[in-house]
Design a protein around this motif. Structure first.
Motif, PDB file in Angstrom:
ATOM      1  N   PHE A  25       0.824  -1.203   0.000  1.00 22.30           N
ATOM      2  CA  PHE A  25       0.000   0.000   0.000  1.00 22.30           C
ATOM      3  C   PHE A  25       0.860   1.256   0.000  1.00 22.30           C
ATOM      4  N   ASN A  26       0.306   2.323  -0.562  1.00 15.16           N
ATOM      5  CA  ASN A  26       0.940   3.634  -0.538  1.00 15.16           C
ATOM      6  C   ASN A  26       0.547   4.283   0.787  1.00 15.16           C
ATOM      7  N   PRO A  27       1.516   4.567   1.666  1.00 11.69           N
ATOM      8  CA  PRO A  27       1.160   5.122   2.978  1.00 11.69           C
ATOM      9  C   PRO A  27       0.491   6.495   2.907  1.00 11.69           C
ATOM     10  N   GLU A  28       0.712   7.236   1.834  1.00 10.02           N
ATOM     11  CA  GLU A  28       0.124   8.572   1.714  1.00 10.02           C
ATOM     12  C   GLU A  28      -1.345   8.519   1.322  1.00 10.02           C
ATOM     13  N   THR A  29      -1.721   7.555   0.474  1.00 12.57           N
ATOM     14  CA  THR A  29      -3.098   7.499  -0.018  1.00 12.57           C
ATOM     15  C   THR A  29      -3.917   6.399   0.642  1.00 12.57           C
ATOM     16  N   GLY A  30      -3.254   5.393   1.187  1.00 11.40           N
ATOM     17  CA  GLY A  30      -3.970   4.254   1.756  1.00 11.40           C
ATOM     18  C   GLY A  30      -4.448   3.257   0.716  1.00 11.40           C
ATOM     19  N   THR A  31      -4.173   3.544  -0.560  1.00 11.83           N
ATOM     20  CA  THR A  31      -4.559   2.613  -1.620  1.00 11.83           C
ATOM     21  C   THR A  31      -3.362   1.735  -1.964  1.00 11.83           C
ATOM     22  N   LEU A  32      -3.616   0.686  -2.708  1.00  8.34           N
ATOM     23  CA  LEU A  32      -2.510  -0.137  -3.185  1.00  8.34           C
ATOM     24  C   LEU A  32      -1.595   0.722  -4.043  1.00  8.34           C
ATOM     25  N   ARG A  33      -0.299   0.511  -3.897  1.00  5.71           N
ATOM     26  CA  ARG A  33       0.651   1.200  -4.764  1.00  5.71           C
ATOM     27  C   ARG A  33       0.600   0.529  -6.133  1.00  5.71           C
ATOM     28  N   ILE A  34       1.280   1.106  -7.122  1.00  4.06           N
ATOM     29  CA  ILE A  34       1.333   0.470  -8.438  1.00  4.06           C
ATOM     30  C   ILE A  34       2.143  -0.822  -8.282  1.00  4.06           C
ATOM     31  N   LEU A  35       1.510  -1.926  -8.622  1.00  6.76           N
ATOM     32  CA  LEU A  35       2.132  -3.232  -8.419  1.00  6.76           C
ATOM     33  C   LEU A  35       2.845  -3.701  -9.678  1.00  6.76           C
ATOM     34  N   LEU A  36       3.988  -4.332  -9.482  1.00  8.84           N
ATOM     35  CA  LEU A  36       4.699  -4.972 -10.578  1.00  8.84           C
ATOM     36  C   LEU A  36       3.957  -6.248 -10.968  1.00  8.84           C
ATOM     37  N   GLU A  37       4.186  -6.719 -12.176  1.00  9.58           N
ATOM     38  CA  GLU A  37       3.451  -7.890 -12.659  1.00  9.58           C
ATOM     39  C   GLU A  37       3.586  -9.083 -11.720  1.00  9.58           C
ATOM     40  N   GLU A  38       4.774  -9.360 -11.242  1.00 10.82           N
ATOM     41  CA  GLU A  38       4.955 -10.505 -10.338  1.00 10.82           C
ATOM     42  C   GLU A  38       4.135 -10.332  -9.054  1.00 10.82           C
ATOM     43  N   GLU A  39       3.956  -9.082  -8.618  1.00  5.86           N
ATOM     44  CA  GLU A  39       3.196  -8.825  -7.398  1.00  5.86           C
ATOM     45  C   GLU A  39       1.706  -9.034  -7.614  1.00  5.86           C
ATOM     46  N   TRP A  40       1.142  -8.443  -8.674  1.00  5.82           N
ATOM     47  CA  TRP A  40      -0.306  -8.633  -8.859  1.00  5.82           C
ATOM     48  C   TRP A  40      -0.637 -10.070  -9.221  1.00  5.82           C
ATOM     49  N   ARG A  41       0.236 -10.734  -9.956  1.00  4.38           N
ATOM     50  CA  ARG A  41      -0.005 -12.165 -10.222  1.00  4.38           C
ATOM     51  C   ARG A  41       0.063 -12.961  -8.916  1.00  4.38           C
ATOM     52  N   GLY A  42       0.950 -12.551  -8.021  1.00 12.82           N
ATOM     53  CA  GLY A  42       1.068 -13.213  -6.718  1.00 12.82           C
ATOM     54  C   GLY A  42      -0.180 -13.081  -5.867  1.00 12.82           C
ATOM     55  N   LEU A  43      -0.970 -12.032  -6.127  1.00 15.22           N
ATOM     56  CA  LEU A  43      -2.232 -11.839  -5.407  1.00 15.22           C
ATOM     57  C   LEU A  43      -3.352 -12.702  -5.987  1.00 15.22           C
TER      58      LEU A  43
END
Length: 102
Positions: free
Chosen positions: A53-71
């Motif tokens: 997560f982006n601590p400033e916005t509270g939303t998910l940060r921009i995820l790399l492909e390996e990260e979003w696939r990991g989700l």
């Protein structure tokens, strides 16, 4: 190049419980890209590690492909996560060039 932050086995087990509830929008396009949004179950956000997560916005940060696939997000090749919609933090916006891989 940023290095992806891989999930631990226990983190992965928690997020993958939600995999069957991930919703994929139909694709839509403009002159250069095709787009789609991926809606995660809201409760899934509670088990995604805080450093995704982006601590400033509270939303998910921009995820790399390996990260979003990991989700547990499954899409064909060429998609990149480019935005998270702050009013709806469970919705991830993806794009890829038109005619990718053709």
């Amino acid at each position: 190049m940023t290095k992806p932050r891989h999930l631990t086995d226990s983190e992965r087990a928690k997020v993958l419980e939600f995999q069957d509830m991930i919703h994929y929008s139909p694709r839509y396009s403009d002159d250069t890209h095709e787009y789609r949004h991926v809606m995660l179950p809201k409760n899934m956000l509670k088990v995604i590690p805080q450093d995704y997560f982006n601590p400033e916005t509270g939303t998910l940060r921009i995820l790399l492909e390996e990260e979003w696939r990991g989700l547990g997000i499954t899409q064909s090749l060429g998609w990149s996560h480019y935005e998270t919609h702050a009013p709806e933090p469970h919705i991830l916006l993806f794009k890829r060039p038109i005619n990718y891989g053709q």
